[in-house]
Design an enzyme around this catalytic site. Structure first.
Site, PDB file in Angstrom:
ATOM      1  N   ASP A 103     -17.268   6.915  -1.894  1.00  0.00           N
ATOM      2  CA  ASP A 103     -16.018   6.856  -1.107  1.00  0.00           C
ATOM      3  C   ASP A 103     -15.817   8.238  -0.471  1.00  0.00           C
ATOM      4  OD1 ASP A 103     -13.529   6.095  -0.113  1.00  0.00           O
ATOM      5  OD2 ASP A 103     -12.497   6.206  -2.046  1.00  0.00           O
ATOM      6  N   GLN A 149     -10.135  -4.111  -3.545  1.00  0.00           N
ATOM      7  CA  GLN A 149     -11.465  -3.707  -3.077  1.00  0.00           C
ATOM      8  C   GLN A 149     -12.529  -4.100  -4.099  1.00  0.00           C
ATOM      9  OE1 GLN A 149     -12.315  -2.064   0.012  1.00  0.00           O
ATOM     10  NE2 GLN A 149     -14.290  -2.816  -0.704  1.00  0.00           N
ATOM     11  N   HIS A 209      -7.278   0.714  -6.558  1.00  0.00           N
ATOM     12  CA  HIS A 209      -7.509  -0.138  -5.381  1.00  0.00           C
ATOM     13  C   HIS A 209      -8.189  -1.436  -5.855  1.00  0.00           C
ATOM     14  CE1 HIS A 209      -7.823  -1.383  -1.374  1.00  0.00           C
ATOM     15  NE2 HIS A 209      -8.745  -0.579  -0.901  1.00  0.00           N
ATOM     16  N   ARG A 224     -13.522  -8.792   1.742  1.00  0.00           N
ATOM     17  CA  ARG A 224     -12.108  -8.552   1.421  1.00  0.00           C
ATOM     18  C   ARG A 224     -11.294  -9.810   1.758  1.00  0.00           C
ATOM     19  NH1 ARG A 224     -10.085  -3.385   1.430  1.00  0.00           N
ATOM     20  NH2 ARG A 224      -8.201  -4.452   0.695  1.00  0.00           N
ATOM     21  N   CYS A 271     -16.273   1.514   0.259  1.00  0.00           N
ATOM     22  CA  CYS A 271     -15.116   0.679   0.614  1.00  0.00           C
ATOM     23  C   CYS A 271     -14.764   0.803   2.095  1.00  0.00           C
ATOM     24  CB  CYS A 271     -13.933   1.019  -0.276  1.00  0.00           C
ATOM     25  SG  CYS A 271     -13.346   2.720  -0.082  1.00  0.00           S
ATOM     26  N   ARG A 328       0.884  -1.179   0.000  1.00  0.00           N
ATOM     27  CA  ARG A 328       0.000   0.000   0.000  1.00  0.00           C
ATOM     28  C   ARG A 328       0.911   1.216   0.000  1.00  0.00           C
ATOM     29  NH1 ARG A 328      -5.394   1.297   3.425  1.00  0.00           N
ATOM     30  NH2 ARG A 328      -6.151  -0.063   1.785  1.00  0.00           N
TER      31      ARG A 328
HETATM   32  N1  NVA Z   1      -9.938   6.598  -1.605  1.00  0.00           N
HETATM   33  C1  NVA Z   1      -9.587   6.164  -0.271  1.00  0.00           C
HETATM   34  C2  NVA Z   1      -9.810   4.695  -0.114  1.00  0.00           C
HETATM   35  C3  NVA Z   1      -9.498   4.153   1.263  1.00  0.00           C
HETATM   36  C4  NVA Z   1      -9.674   2.677   1.351  1.00  0.00           C
HETATM   37  C5  NVA Z   1      -8.136   6.537   0.014  1.00  0.00           C
HETATM   38  O1  NVA Z   1      -7.296   6.375  -0.886  1.00  0.00           O
HETATM   39  O2  NVA Z   1      -7.850   7.017   1.105  1.00  0.00           O
HETATM   40  N1   CP Z   2     -11.252  -0.299   2.218  1.00  0.00           N
HETATM   41  C1   CP Z   2      -9.993  -0.360   2.694  1.00  0.00           C
HETATM   42  O1   CP Z   2      -9.030  -0.603   1.973  1.00  0.00           O
HETATM   43  O2   CP Z   2      -9.890  -0.177   4.042  1.00  0.00           O
HETATM   44  P1   CP Z   2      -8.555   0.044   4.876  1.00  0.00           P
HETATM   45  O3   CP Z   2      -8.001   1.386   4.500  1.00  0.00           O
HETATM   46  O4   CP Z   2      -8.996  -0.026   6.296  1.00  0.00           O
HETATM   47  O5   CP Z   2      -7.571  -1.055   4.532  1.00  0.00           O
END
Ligand code: NVA
Ligand code: CP
Length: 304
Positions: A222, A137, A134, A290, A262, A107
């Site tokens: 989101d 997801q 992502h 997930r 998500c 990540r």
């Molecule tokens: N768009 C959000 C998704 C979190 C799972 C982010 O990148 O923070």
């Molecule tokens: N939806 C998702 O990826 O959640 P986290 O940021 O908690 O991993």
């Protein structure tokens, strides 16, 4: 002797349409097995490395628990307490880390970073979220839809909000899983125009989401401010006002509509205080999926 090239999962397009269909069915099967406490320790002795440069609840937990249910192990690596945060070149880190584990989940911020890591990794690399995509997801989202409503092919999906990493993965999913996507984003927050142009045959951009949700089978949204954009949050709060998903938005959609997010959600911003608790919302099952979807992904990558 030439070394076997690992399969990576950096975007949904790294798997064929047939592989994705099989993966979703397998995820549903693995979920049933796990809920029946049927042992499925297929990967005893296997290790997943997990690099997190951003916070996570669901992604970390689902990969870690998934590996443990498979009889394997997951190692959490953060830039704060590894050499990754002290400037060791990504190319070197990729070679070292991948030499000791069986797959690596990352990540991070720039999507290019995960591409570089994958180029130098001798083991499969999984995208656990970048600024651009992502894909894990989306495996859970499609799985959840299939469980509740059957095939997503030909269905109308509406994305409401930021043209962000999740939105980009929805665009990719529209092509891979053959559904129609309407994206309602405020001006200035549209998704990547090149990606949109590539999938223009099934993705449409609109601003009036009240009109767009008519007949929708799935509505997804989101946060307005993604991780890494915290400094823009005051401006975003203003720019996105009016793009909130409420029960009355769902009322305009198909009677069988599902609401996804998500998570984590900011109640009172992209969703009102109550809509995630509406019977049409499936966000908590989506989050649990997930685990099952990524176990099916791990199985596919570790076996290839
Ligand atoms: N768009 C959000 C998704 C979190 C799972 C982010 O990148 O923070
Ligand atoms: N939806 C998702 O990826 O959640 P986290 O940021 O908690 O991993």
């Amino acid at each position: 002797m030439t070394q076997k090239q690992p399969r990576h999962f950096l975007t949904l397009q790294d798997l064929s349409k047939a592989e994705l269909q099989t993966l979703i069915n397998r995820a549903i099967e693995l979920k049933k097995m796990q809920h029946a406490h049927e042992l499925h320790a297929y990967f005893e002795g296997y290790t997943l490395g997990m690099i997190f440069e951003k916070a996570s609840t669901r992604t970390r937990l689902s990969f870690e628990v998934g590996m443990s249910q498979f009889g394997g192990h997951a190692v959490f690596l953060s830039p704060k307490d590894t050499q990754l945060g002290r400037g060791e070149p990504l190319e070197d880190s990729a070679r070292v880390i991948s030499s000791m584990v069986d797959a690596v989940m990352i990540r991070t911020f720039e999507h290019e970073k995960i591409e570089t890591f994958a180029r130098y990794s001798s083991k499969p690399v999984i995208n656990g979220l970048t600024d651009a995509y992502h894909p894990c997801q989306l495996l859970a989202d499609v799985m959840t839809f299939v469980e509740k409503r059957g095939s997503i092919q030909g269905k109308k999906v509406v994305w409401i909000g930021d043209g962000n990493n999740m939105c980009h993965s929805y665009i990719n999913a529209a092509e891979r899983f053959d559904f129609n996507l309407v994206i309602a984003a405020p001006s200035g927050y549209e998704p990547d125009p090149d990606l949109l142009a590539k999938h223009a045959d099934r993705c449409e951009l609109v601003q009036d989401f009240e009109e767009a949700v008519k007949g929708a089978h799935l509505i997804s949204t989101d946060v307005w401010t993604s991780m890494g954009q915290e400094e823009e949050s005051a401006k975003r709060l203003k720019d996105f006002s009016g793009f909130q998903v409420t029960e009355s938005v769902l009322d305009k959609a198909d009677t069988e509509v599902l609401l996804m997010h998500c998570l984590p959600a900011h109640r009172g911003e992209e969703v009102n205080l109550s809509v995630l608790d509406d019977p049409r919302s499936v966000v908590f099952e989506q989050a649990q999926n997930r685990l099952h979807a990524q176990k099916a992904l791990l199985e596919l990558l570790l076996k290839s």
